[in-house]
Write a protein that holds these residues in place. Structure first.
Motif, mmCIF file in Angstrom:
data_model
loop_
_atom_site.group_PDB
_atom_site.id
_atom_site.type_symbol
_atom_site.label_atom_id
_atom_site.label_comp_id
_atom_site.label_asym_id
_atom_site.label_seq_id
_atom_site.Cartn_x
_atom_site.Cartn_y
_atom_site.Cartn_z
ATOM 1 N N TYR A 1 0.941 -1.084 -0.084
ATOM 2 C CA TYR A 1 0.001 0.067 0.044
ATOM 3 C C TYR A 1 0.836 1.223 0.002
ATOM 4 O O TYR A 1 1.765 1.195 0.448
ATOM 5 N N CYS A 2 0.412 2.155 -0.786
ATOM 6 C CA CYS A 2 1.238 3.378 -0.824
ATOM 7 C C CYS A 2 0.317 4.443 -0.574
ATOM 8 O O CYS A 2 -0.817 4.557 -1.138
ATOM 9 N N ALA A 3 0.838 5.644 0.003
ATOM 10 C CA ALA A 3 0.166 7.081 -0.147
ATOM 11 C C ALA A 3 1.044 8.175 0.358
ATOM 12 O O ALA A 3 2.333 7.733 0.431
ATOM 13 N N ALA A 4 0.574 9.292 -0.325
ATOM 14 C CA ALA A 4 1.469 10.513 -0.150
ATOM 15 C C ALA A 4 0.844 11.494 0.501
ATOM 16 O O ALA A 4 -0.505 11.705 0.542
ATOM 17 N N PRO A 5 1.561 12.303 1.237
ATOM 18 C CA PRO A 5 0.916 13.468 2.205
ATOM 19 C C PRO A 5 0.242 14.293 1.243
ATOM 20 O O PRO A 5 0.898 14.745 0.229
ATOM 21 N N SER A 6 -0.842 15.001 1.749
ATOM 22 C CA SER A 6 -1.559 16.270 1.100
ATOM 23 C C SER A 6 -0.912 17.425 1.792
ATOM 24 O O SER A 6 -0.545 17.417 2.672
ATOM 25 N N ALA A 7 -1.458 18.671 1.117
ATOM 26 C CA ALA A 7 -0.989 20.040 1.748
ATOM 27 C C ALA A 7 -1.839 20.129 3.014
ATOM 28 O O ALA A 7 -1.212 20.980 3.905
ATOM 29 N N GLU A 8 -2.824 19.413 3.272
ATOM 30 C CA GLU A 8 -3.653 19.727 4.584
ATOM 31 C C GLU A 8 -3.068 18.577 5.664
ATOM 32 O O GLU A 8 -2.898 17.417 5.292
ATOM 33 N N PRO A 9 -2.475 19.016 6.788
ATOM 34 C CA PRO A 9 -1.873 18.103 7.737
ATOM 35 C C PRO A 9 -2.704 16.887 8.220
ATOM 36 O O PRO A 9 -4.079 17.367 8.353
ATOM 37 N N GLY A 10 -2.273 15.913 8.199
ATOM 38 C CA GLY A 10 -2.895 14.756 8.765
ATOM 39 C C GLY A 10 -3.999 13.945 7.637
ATOM 40 O O GLY A 10 -4.359 13.154 7.498
ATOM 41 N N ARG A 11 -3.895 14.672 6.470
ATOM 42 C CA ARG A 11 -4.667 14.175 5.116
ATOM 43 C C ARG A 11 -3.559 13.621 3.886
ATOM 44 O O ARG A 11 -2.912 14.094 3.723
ATOM 45 N N TRP A 12 -3.969 12.340 3.794
ATOM 46 C CA TRP A 12 -3.313 11.501 2.851
ATOM 47 C C TRP A 12 -3.725 11.250 1.618
ATOM 48 O O TRP A 12 -5.190 11.095 1.955
ATOM 49 N N VAL A 13 -3.266 10.919 0.581
ATOM 50 C CA VAL A 13 -4.013 10.526 -0.738
ATOM 51 C C VAL A 13 -3.261 9.052 -0.936
ATOM 52 O O VAL A 13 -1.891 8.915 -1.240
ATOM 53 N N GLY A 14 -4.178 8.159 -0.892
ATOM 54 C CA GLY A 14 -3.720 6.724 -0.913
ATOM 55 C C GLY A 14 -3.934 6.176 -2.510
ATOM 56 O O GLY A 14 -4.808 6.710 -3.249
ATOM 57 N N TRP A 15 -3.175 5.300 -2.705
ATOM 58 C CA TRP A 15 -3.231 4.483 -4.016
ATOM 59 C C TRP A 15 -2.356 3.156 -3.926
ATOM 60 O O TRP A 15 -1.678 3.072 -3.063
#
Length: 298
Positions: free
Chosen positions: A152-166
């Motif tokens: 599983y992979c995810a990247a951090p977004s500009a919003e703290p604590g919010r991630w984008v998974g893929w």
């Protein structure tokens, strides 16, 4: 650095209870990233110690980290090949290993070979042949290390604590590997909210909805490579428990007109939509997505 318990562990405390069973099958979980990110990651999600891999490390080891990560990329591409979305290697470096981490499940080569021979790989008839080619290449190169079988992979977004998974994937069905990989990864990231893009016909919806109903942020993404894609969000900070509502309707994954109508309702502020567990249901021999519609006050 003070850290609170990861949100996913608070909301879903038992989601990695079966990691011991997976370990008994030979599965080892790795966290691949780099040392600059390491202090911000949780290396013991659900109390399970992950094996750390630094993709920049060039020191001699029993087996090559570079080759292991290359195999992750190759086999990930095989797993997603029927959707036309294999991961370019630079994407893995720039969007995972540099800013975040990849949670990778691996098997020793003997167990991997046995798994390949006994599995059916319903999602693609060519998978077994392609994985046999991977084994041939490993033998030719002399690589002796573990082989990725999920992740599983995810990247951090500009919003703290919010991630984008893929890129949730698993070659081992019916053992809960996908669920464990996602839970361990979300704990390792300390994610609070998770956005992602998937497809209405993707069997991964069964895993994604185990983490709660998915709020549909964008109901149709025609720009995406894979048809029937949509954007969802899981809020891991919500309280656990509560009964599931009945779906408002069952969505045909290939009813693109209905998906476009859902998007118009979202854009106009008329309704919110949620994909309910278990993600897919069967009716009259067909697969549908259970959707909850919440009309918004006007």
């Amino acid at each position: 650095m003070t850290h609170f318990p990861p949100a996913v562990e608070t909301r879903f405390p038992d989601f990695a209870d079966h990691t011991g069973k997976l370990a008994g099958l030979g599965v080892e979980f790795f966290l691949a990233s780099n040392e600059t990110i390491r202090p911000h990651l949780n290396e013991t999600p659900y109390g399970h110690k992950l094996t750390w891999l630094d993709f920049t490390d060039t020191a001699e080891k029993d087996w090559s980290i570079r080759e292991f990560l290359n195999l992750f990329n190759v086999i990930n591409g095989i797993a997603f090949g029927d959707r036309g979305i294999p991961m370019p290697q630079w994407v893995m470096v720039d969007l995972i290993l540099m800013p975040a981490a990849a949670l990778i499940a691996g098997l020793p080569q003997d167990e991997f070979a046995a798994m390949v021979e006994r599995s059916t790989f319903r999602f693609d008839t060519d998978v077994k042949q392609l994985l046999r080619k991977v084994q041939e290449d490993m033998r030719a190169s002399g690589y002796t290390g573990p082989v990725p079988v999920g992740g599983y992979c995810a990247a951090p977004s500009a919003e703290p604590g919010r991630w984008v998974g893929w890129s949730l994937w698993s070659l081992m069905p019916a053992v809960g590997l996908g669920k464990a990989a996602k839970a361990l990864a979300l704990s390792a990231y300390r994610a609070q909210k998770l956005d992602g893009v998937t497809q209405y016909d993707n069997s991964a919806l069964k895993v994604h909805t185990e983490f709660g109903a998915l709020k549909v942020l964008v109901a149709t993404v025609p720009f995406h490579t894979a048809p029937g894609s949509f954007v969802y969000q899981s809020d891991l900070t919500l309280p656990a428990g509560g009964g599931l509502p009945e779906p408002s309707f069952l969505l045909d994954p290939f009813d693109y007109s209905r998906q476009q109508a859902m998007q118009k309702d979202i854009e106009s502020g008329r309704s919110e939509f949620y994909v309910l567990p278990p993600g897919h249901v069967r009716r009259d021999g067909k697969t549908y997505v259970p959707i909850l519609e919440k009309e918004l006050p006007r």
